[in-house]
Design a protein around this motif. Structure first.
Motif, PDB file in Angstrom:
ATOM      1  N   LEU A 224       0.819  -1.209   0.000  1.00 33.44           N
ATOM      2  CA  LEU A 224       0.000   0.000   0.000  1.00 33.44           C
ATOM      3  C   LEU A 224       0.855   1.261   0.000  1.00 33.44           C
ATOM      4  O   LEU A 224       1.928   1.289   0.630  1.00 33.44           O
ATOM      5  CB  LEU A 224      -0.912   0.026   1.229  1.00 33.44           C
ATOM      6  N   PRO A 225       0.375   2.334  -0.650  1.00 37.94           N
ATOM      7  CA  PRO A 225       1.093   3.615  -0.594  1.00 37.94           C
ATOM      8  C   PRO A 225       0.959   4.255   0.783  1.00 37.94           C
ATOM      9  O   PRO A 225      -0.050   4.082   1.473  1.00 37.94           O
ATOM     10  CB  PRO A 225       0.389   4.450  -1.669  1.00 37.94           C
ATOM     11  N   SER A 226       1.980   5.006   1.165  1.00 39.89           N
ATOM     12  CA  SER A 226       2.022   5.589   2.509  1.00 39.89           C
ATOM     13  C   SER A 226       0.842   6.504   2.787  1.00 39.89           C
ATOM     14  O   SER A 226       0.295   6.506   3.902  1.00 39.89           O
ATOM     15  CB  SER A 226       3.330   6.363   2.693  1.00 39.89           C
ATOM     16  N   GLN A 227       0.432   7.289   1.821  1.00 42.39           N
ATOM     17  CA  GLN A 227      -0.654   8.244   2.056  1.00 42.39           C
ATOM     18  C   GLN A 227      -1.973   7.533   2.341  1.00 42.39           C
ATOM     19  O   GLN A 227      -2.787   8.011   3.135  1.00 42.39           O
ATOM     20  CB  GLN A 227      -0.803   9.200   0.866  1.00 42.39           C
ATOM     21  N   LEU A 228      -2.188   6.388   1.711  1.00 40.74           N
ATOM     22  CA  LEU A 228      -3.405   5.615   1.980  1.00 40.74           C
ATOM     23  C   LEU A 228      -3.388   5.091   3.412  1.00 40.74           C
ATOM     24  O   LEU A 228      -4.396   5.143   4.127  1.00 40.74           O
ATOM     25  CB  LEU A 228      -3.530   4.462   0.985  1.00 40.74           C
ATOM     26  N   VAL A 229      -2.235   4.586   3.848  1.00 43.18           N
ATOM     27  CA  VAL A 229      -2.108   4.108   5.226  1.00 43.18           C
ATOM     28  C   VAL A 229      -2.347   5.251   6.202  1.00 43.18           C
ATOM     29  O   VAL A 229      -3.056   5.102   7.211  1.00 43.18           O
ATOM     30  CB  VAL A 229      -0.722   3.478   5.457  1.00 43.18           C
ATOM     31  N   ALA A 230      -1.789   6.423   5.898  1.00 43.54           N
ATOM     32  CA  ALA A 230      -1.876   7.569   6.804  1.00 43.54           C
ATOM     33  C   ALA A 230      -3.305   8.070   6.973  1.00 43.54           C
ATOM     34  O   ALA A 230      -3.663   8.586   8.046  1.00 43.54           O
ATOM     35  CB  ALA A 230      -0.986   8.699   6.303  1.00 43.54           C
ATOM     36  N   ARG A 231      -4.138   7.910   5.952  1.00 46.53           N
ATOM     37  CA  ARG A 231      -5.522   8.406   6.061  1.00 46.53           C
ATOM     38  C   ARG A 231      -6.510   7.331   6.524  1.00 46.53           C
ATOM     39  O   ARG A 231      -7.713   7.545   6.523  1.00 46.53           O
ATOM     40  CB  ARG A 231      -5.975   9.030   4.747  1.00 46.53           C
TER      41      ARG A 231
END
Length: 319
Positions: A224-231
């Motif tokens: 998964l991309p980091s921004q998806l994990v962060a949100r």
């Protein structure tokens, strides 16, 4: 001796999924679980995973090798040995790859049923290997899906799995890319060995999605991309295990996208009612799976009891 065929016959994914919550709440209540250890062989890894559940001690030995396709060998192989925890008597040996296949999918199904919106109708599975098959089978029954999509980097494997699913009444659309597969999906399940994100954050809907990231074992791999994990609101089996070995979380932490001590909710808290789980229809939820030994102990204890009840497996004299 309980071989792979017997494991799958005795305990389908859906059957274990309805029971596996007991293993996750046992962790919350101080169930007996021990640290997983790993041996780097130079060509792969050997993992040793001991745990106790309900009077049964299980020790799983499993190898993780990126074998070339020409060998015709799976990447996950191994054995589970069961002992009577009260006397130390060995009682069974099970095919670890089959146990891992069934219990991993069962935990994902449990997490998805808990966290996905009740009105979710579009399911995507990325990955068409053994775990792709077991997850597709298990997830098929938890919602009245209107669309089920499948993507694999190997189109032949994707078509073959779609055909297998069709024979079982699961209508599957094969997507040409991971990005196309996840677009507008309401539940996304990734079961690959990818070292890099499978799609960009912008490919995933901004609200209401549930993602289960199951593959990409190790601290240096992620799906998964980091921004998806962060949100996302992040749910796990074990926070300690995730912070040791889950690249999907550790890499965003290293990048500074997540804090050094990220908010991780253990599934046992949701099952026991100590955490509400999904808080709104707009929330994006993420379950990061790593697998914990008590899940194996629970599954193997149940399999052993079923094998005795149904006189399944192969009995051998041990002494």
């Amino acid at each position: 001796i309980i071989d792979a065929k017997t494991v799958r016959a005795l305990l389908p994914v859906s059957g274990l999924a309805s029971e596996i919550g007991a293993a996750l709440t046992a962790r919350e209540d101080g169930g007996a679980e021990f640290a997983r250890s790993a041996v780097d062989t130079g060509k792969g890894e050997l993992l040793l995973m001991p745990a106790v559940h309900s009077g049964t001690l299980s020790v799983k030995l499993i190898s993780l090798y990126d074998n070339p396709p020409a060998l015709g060998l799976p990447s996950v192989q191994g054995l589970v040995t069961l002992f009577d925890a009260a006397t130390g008597r060995p009682v069974a040996v099970l095919d670890a790859a089959a146990v891992t296949e069934v219990r991993t999918a069962a935990v994902t199904v449990c997490a998805t049923d808990l966290l996905a919106r009740p009105d979710a109708r579009v399911l995507t599975v990325v990955g068409a290997g053994v775990q792709g098959r077991s997850h597709l089978e298990g997830l098929a029954g938890i919602r009245p899906w209107e669309s089920v999509r499948l993507h694999s980097r190997d189109p032949y494997r994707a078509r073959r799995l779609a055909g297998w699913a069709g024979e079982r009444g699961i209508e599957v659309e094969v997507a040409e890319s991971a990005t196309a597969a996840v677009r507008d999906a309401e539940v996304i399940c990734t079961v690959t060995s990818s070292p890099e994100p499978l799609f960009e954050d912008c490919a995933v809907a901004r609200e209401g999605v549930h993602i289960s990231a199951v593959g990409a074992y190790g601290a240096t791999r992620r799906e998964l991309p980091s921004q998806l994990v962060a949100r996302s609101s992040v749910f796990v089996e074990s926070a300690a295990a995730v912070l040791r070995e889950a690249g999907d979380i550790l890499i965003p932490v290293a990048e500074g996208v997540l804090p050094a001590d990220p908010a991780l909710v253990e599934l046992g808290e949701v099952i026991s009612g100590r955490h509400p789980g999904r808080r709104s229809a707009a929330e994006t939820t993420l379950f990061k799976s790593v697998g914990v030994p008590v899940e194996d102990a629970f599954a193997c204890d149940l399999l052993y009891r079923l094998a005795v009840e149904h006189d399944a497996g192969h009995r051998i004299p041990f002494a």
